[in-house]
Design an enzyme around this catalytic site. Structure first.
Site, mmCIF file in Angstrom:
data_model
loop_
_atom_site.group_PDB
_atom_site.id
_atom_site.type_symbol
_atom_site.label_atom_id
_atom_site.label_comp_id
_atom_site.label_asym_id
_atom_site.label_seq_id
_atom_site.Cartn_x
_atom_site.Cartn_y
_atom_site.Cartn_z
ATOM 1 N N THR A 62 -46.403 -40.068 -15.838
ATOM 2 C CA THR A 62 -44.928 -39.954 -15.538
ATOM 3 C C THR A 62 -44.291 -38.764 -16.143
ATOM 4 O O THR A 62 -45.089 -38.230 -16.697
ATOM 5 C CB THR A 62 -44.412 -41.285 -15.873
ATOM 6 O OG1 THR A 62 -42.886 -41.375 -15.364
ATOM 7 C CG2 THR A 62 -44.156 -41.543 -17.451
ATOM 8 N N LYS A 66 -46.267 -34.789 -15.026
ATOM 9 C CA LYS A 66 -47.189 -34.685 -13.977
ATOM 10 C C LYS A 66 -47.682 -33.302 -13.549
ATOM 11 O O LYS A 66 -48.917 -33.089 -12.963
ATOM 12 C CB LYS A 66 -46.120 -35.181 -12.701
ATOM 13 C CG LYS A 66 -45.973 -36.939 -12.754
ATOM 14 C CD LYS A 66 -45.134 -37.278 -11.623
ATOM 15 C CE LYS A 66 -45.050 -39.041 -11.754
ATOM 16 N NZ LYS A 66 -44.435 -39.341 -10.207
ATOM 17 N N GLY A 131 -38.371 -32.774 -5.054
ATOM 18 C CA GLY A 131 -39.683 -32.851 -6.041
ATOM 19 C C GLY A 131 -40.830 -33.526 -5.544
ATOM 20 O O GLY A 131 -41.022 -33.375 -4.646
ATOM 21 N N ARG A 154 -30.021 -30.528 -1.521
ATOM 22 C CA ARG A 154 -28.786 -29.504 -2.113
ATOM 23 C C ARG A 154 -28.869 -28.240 -1.666
ATOM 24 O O ARG A 154 -27.827 -27.625 -1.596
ATOM 25 C CB ARG A 154 -28.125 -30.013 -3.391
ATOM 26 C CG ARG A 154 -27.625 -31.298 -3.635
ATOM 27 C CD ARG A 154 -27.772 -31.783 -5.044
ATOM 28 N NE ARG A 154 -29.015 -32.098 -5.724
ATOM 29 C CZ ARG A 154 -29.178 -32.861 -6.759
ATOM 30 N NH1 ARG A 154 -28.069 -33.189 -7.343
ATOM 31 N NH2 ARG A 154 -30.434 -33.131 -7.043
ATOM 32 N N THR A 155 -29.851 -27.299 -1.697
ATOM 33 C CA THR A 155 -30.144 -26.036 -1.672
ATOM 34 C C THR A 155 -31.389 -25.919 -0.625
ATOM 35 O O THR A 155 -32.518 -25.863 -0.910
ATOM 36 C CB THR A 155 -30.454 -25.384 -3.154
ATOM 37 O OG1 THR A 155 -29.454 -25.635 -3.932
ATOM 38 C CG2 THR A 155 -30.311 -23.975 -2.775
ATOM 39 N N PRO A 156 -31.077 -25.791 0.926
ATOM 40 C CA PRO A 156 -32.259 -25.866 1.737
ATOM 41 C C PRO A 156 -32.995 -24.673 1.455
ATOM 42 O O PRO A 156 -34.287 -24.645 1.973
ATOM 43 C CB PRO A 156 -31.259 -25.864 2.963
ATOM 44 C CG PRO A 156 -29.944 -26.540 2.716
ATOM 45 C CD PRO A 156 -29.564 -25.901 1.332
ATOM 46 N N GLY A 244 -36.875 -48.513 -6.529
ATOM 47 C CA GLY A 244 -38.129 -47.846 -6.989
ATOM 48 C C GLY A 244 -38.773 -48.801 -7.716
ATOM 49 O O GLY A 244 -39.831 -48.517 -7.925
#
Length: 290
Positions: A62, A66, A131, A154-156, A244
């Site tokens: 985790t 990763k 992510g 949020r930031t294309p 989740g």
């Protein structure tokens, strides 16, 4: 009885639910597996891995390991090679290690549990975030027979790699602003939110102001706190939501399959439905029918 070894690595790791999940699985399978959580930082990872041997079955990996773990394994599965993200390391019979990504199964099975109909092909998935879990969601969309994904970020401008990954799976990809999601939410067959806890709260506020249109199944990968603002807003409009923890459950079931592949008796046919039910009960999730 020979005791095998496995575990979960991360930092911090005290909150991990993986030990309770895996121990429930091994009890059900009748295997003696010593599975513990290990707090390991990226800086300490090489030394930690150097001390491990083929007596280990595998590792659940985790955050924040990763990516660093990619440099510590002998080979990648085709999926990891493609996605660039792992969450599982398995020791082979010859003592070498292979990296896998079981988050994809975690996403698929969570959405099926939430009501996604796999018998129908086509349609699009909405993915919030960019992510490693978003990359796994793209692979999940492909496995689910969908035709495209919309990536809400949020930031294309920073999502070109994820869009290219989707196109490599044959999916039509669109990158959109996260602010656009509330008005588009009803147009998908499934939605996966991969944003950190509370990061989706502004999106939830916008969603609560929308009316009309049935909502598809939503997997909100965040589960602390629960219900999240996004889950609450989704449910208020009649949409089915899973947290989740569902994803954690199903990715762990696949990890157990991989870890035990070389130690289960030849020709055995484990009751994986019973294993899944036991693992769900260990997390106090809704019951499964073995």
């Amino acid at each position: 009885m020979t005791i095998q070894t496995a575990g979960v690595l991360g930092h911090p790791i005290a909150h991990s639910r993986s030990p309770v999940l895996h121990r429930a699985a091994y009890r059900t399978l009748g295997l003696a597996v010593d599975y513990h959580a290990h707090d390991v930082t990226p800086e300490d990872l090489p030394a930690f891995m150097a001390d491990l041997t083929g007596e280990w079955l595998g590792l659940s990996v985790t955050m924040p390991l990763k990516s660093p773990m990619m440099r510590q394994v002998d080979r990648f599965s085709p999926r990891v090679e493609r996605l660039g993200f792992l969450n599982t390391v398995v020791w082979e019979a010859d003592g070498t290690t292979t990296a896998y990504n079981t988050d994809v199964e975690g996403i698929v099975e969570s959405l099926v549990f939430a009501g996604f109909d796999r018998s129908e092909a086509g349609g699009r998935m909405g993915i919030l975030g960019s992510g490693g879990t978003a990359a796994a969601a793209i692979a999940a969309a492909h496995l689910m027979g969908l035709s495209g994904v919309d990536l809400f970020v949020r930031t294309p401008a920073k999502s070109a790699e994820h869009a290219e990954l989707a196109r490599g799976f044959g999916l039509a990809a669109r990158v959109r602003s996260l602010q656009d999601f509330p008005t588009a939410a009803a147009g998908f067959r499934a939605v996966v939110a991969t944003l950190p806890p509370r990061a989706a709260d502004p999106t939830a506020a916008g969603l609560a102001g929308e009316t009309g249109g049935g909502l598809p199944p939503l997997l909100d990968a965040a589960y602390d706190p629960w219900p999240s603002a996004l889950a609450t807003a989704w449910g208020s409009r009649g949409g089915q939501v899973v947290s989740g923890l569902e994803m954690l459950l199903y990715q762990a079931v696949e990890q157990v399959r991989l870890f035990t592949g070389r130690v289960l008796p030849a020709g055995s046919a484990p009751d994986w439905a019973a294993v899944t039910a036991a693992m769900a009960a260990a997390l106090d999730l809704p019951p499964r029918t073995p």
